[in-house]
Design a protein around this motif. Structure first.
Motif, PDB file in Angstrom:
ATOM      1  N   ALA A  73      -3.072  -9.412   7.709  1.00 42.42           N
ATOM      2  CA  ALA A  73      -3.441  -8.627   8.890  1.00 42.42           C
ATOM      3  C   ALA A  73      -3.695  -7.170   8.519  1.00 42.42           C
ATOM      4  O   ALA A  73      -4.671  -6.557   8.978  1.00 42.42           O
ATOM      5  N   VAL A  74      -2.839  -6.613   7.662  1.00 44.84           N
ATOM      6  CA  VAL A  74      -3.012  -5.212   7.250  1.00 44.84           C
ATOM      7  C   VAL A  74      -4.281  -5.041   6.433  1.00 44.84           C
ATOM      8  O   VAL A  74      -4.963  -4.008   6.514  1.00 44.84           O
ATOM      9  N   PRO A  78      -7.912  -0.163   8.184  1.00 41.91           N
ATOM     10  CA  PRO A  78      -8.224   0.918   7.238  1.00 41.91           C
ATOM     11  C   PRO A  78      -7.172   1.096   6.137  1.00 41.91           C
ATOM     12  O   PRO A  78      -7.407   1.824   5.168  1.00 41.91           O
ATOM     13  N   LEU A  79      -6.023   0.437   6.282  1.00 40.85           N
ATOM     14  CA  LEU A  79      -4.975   0.555   5.272  1.00 40.85           C
ATOM     15  C   LEU A  79      -5.171  -0.403   4.100  1.00 40.85           C
ATOM     16  O   LEU A  79      -4.325  -0.471   3.199  1.00 40.85           O
ATOM     17  N   ALA A  80      -6.270  -1.144   4.095  1.00 42.91           N
ATOM     18  CA  ALA A  80      -6.488  -2.155   3.067  1.00 42.91           C
ATOM     19  C   ALA A  80      -6.443  -1.564   1.655  1.00 42.91           C
ATOM     20  O   ALA A  80      -5.863  -2.150   0.737  1.00 42.91           O
ATOM     21  N   GLY A  81      -7.039  -0.387   1.482  1.00 37.21           N
ATOM     22  CA  GLY A  81      -7.050   0.224   0.156  1.00 37.21           C
ATOM     23  C   GLY A  81      -5.665   0.581  -0.327  1.00 37.21           C
ATOM     24  O   GLY A  81      -5.381   0.531  -1.527  1.00 37.21           O
ATOM     25  N   ALA A  82      -4.792   0.924   0.622  1.00 39.61           N
ATOM     26  CA  ALA A  82      -3.430   1.298   0.241  1.00 39.61           C
ATOM     27  C   ALA A  82      -2.647   0.095  -0.276  1.00 39.61           C
ATOM     28  O   ALA A  82      -1.723   0.254  -1.089  1.00 39.61           O
ATOM     29  N   LEU A  83      -3.010  -1.115   0.162  1.00 40.34           N
ATOM     30  CA  LEU A  83      -2.286  -2.310  -0.290  1.00 40.34           C
ATOM     31  C   LEU A  83      -2.386  -2.481  -1.796  1.00 40.34           C
ATOM     32  O   LEU A  83      -1.418  -2.848  -2.453  1.00 40.34           O
TER      33      LEU A  83
END
Length: 218
Positions: A73-74, A78-83
């Motif tokens: 889900a994350v 927009p937080l995908a790059g942080a994963l």
């Protein structure tokens, strides 16, 4: 799949060389599983150990799948790059742990203590283990025992952004822990001694750190 391959190798290394930590968490139970079985009944002892560890590993994969849904889900925000950054940093931290240079990640064990208080009574009722179903169920429950290494690996697997990848990584991690715990249950001291050698742990830790560095830039 090509991207997943080195991650699966990392998960296996984490499980294999993190086995020393697993011994501290499950070693006593390994002894309890086999203590009442005569040494000449090695076949029955092995079957109980296999069933217990199968249940434990399936619990890891189940946890990976469930939390992996949150990561999925994350990954669509927009937080995908942080994963990916989180995944790389966790790999580096776990590599440092395997090499014996830093053990801060073990502090995350506190996250699951509340859940374990409710599960432990059910696990105790299954002792002594007298059948394969009881061994399998005990392993499935014991897989939720608070463990810093398992939780850290689970967070890393979740950060991949895919429920299936997360489950596969936790399955690979669980398979990596299998040899040490089986060897302990069958009194195979040479295997555990080899995996505890500092040189072996440093090489494995460095490999995991390199995979973490490879992960960071994407």
């Amino acid at each position: 799949m090509a991207e997943l391959a080195p991650l699966l190798v990392s998960a296996l290394i984490l499980g294999l060389l993190g086995g020393g930590h697993c011994l501290g968490m499950c070693g006593g139970l390994m002894g309890a599983l086999t203590l009442a079985i005569p040494a000449e009944q090695r076949g029955r002892r092995l079957r109980l150990l296999l069933a217990y560890n199968l249940g434990r590993i399936l619990s890891y994969a189940c946890a990976g799948l469930l939390l992996g849904l949150a990561g999925w889900a994350v990954a669509r925000t927009p937080l995908a790059g942080a994963l990916r950054v989180v995944a790389g940093l966790l790999l580096i931290a776990m590599g440092l742990y395997l090499a014996g240079w830093w053990s801060g990640l073990t502090r995350v064990e506190a996250l699951g203590r509340g859940l374990w208080r409710h599960l432990e009574p059910f696990a105790r009722r299954l002792l002594p283990v007298s059948s394969l179903p009881r061994a399998l169920l005990l392993g499935a429950i014991w897989g939720w025992l608070p463990c810093g290494l398992v939780y850290s690996t689970l967070l890393w697997a979740t950060s991949q952004g895919s429920a299936l990848d997360s489950a596969l990584l936790m399955l690979a991690f669980g398979l990596g822990t299998w040899p040490v715990l089986l060897a302990t249950g069958m009194a195979a001291e040479r295997v555990t001694a080899l995996l505890r050698r500092r040189g072996v742990r440093i090489v494995g830790g460095l490999m995991v750190i390199l995979f973490g560095l490879w992960t960071l830039p994407g």
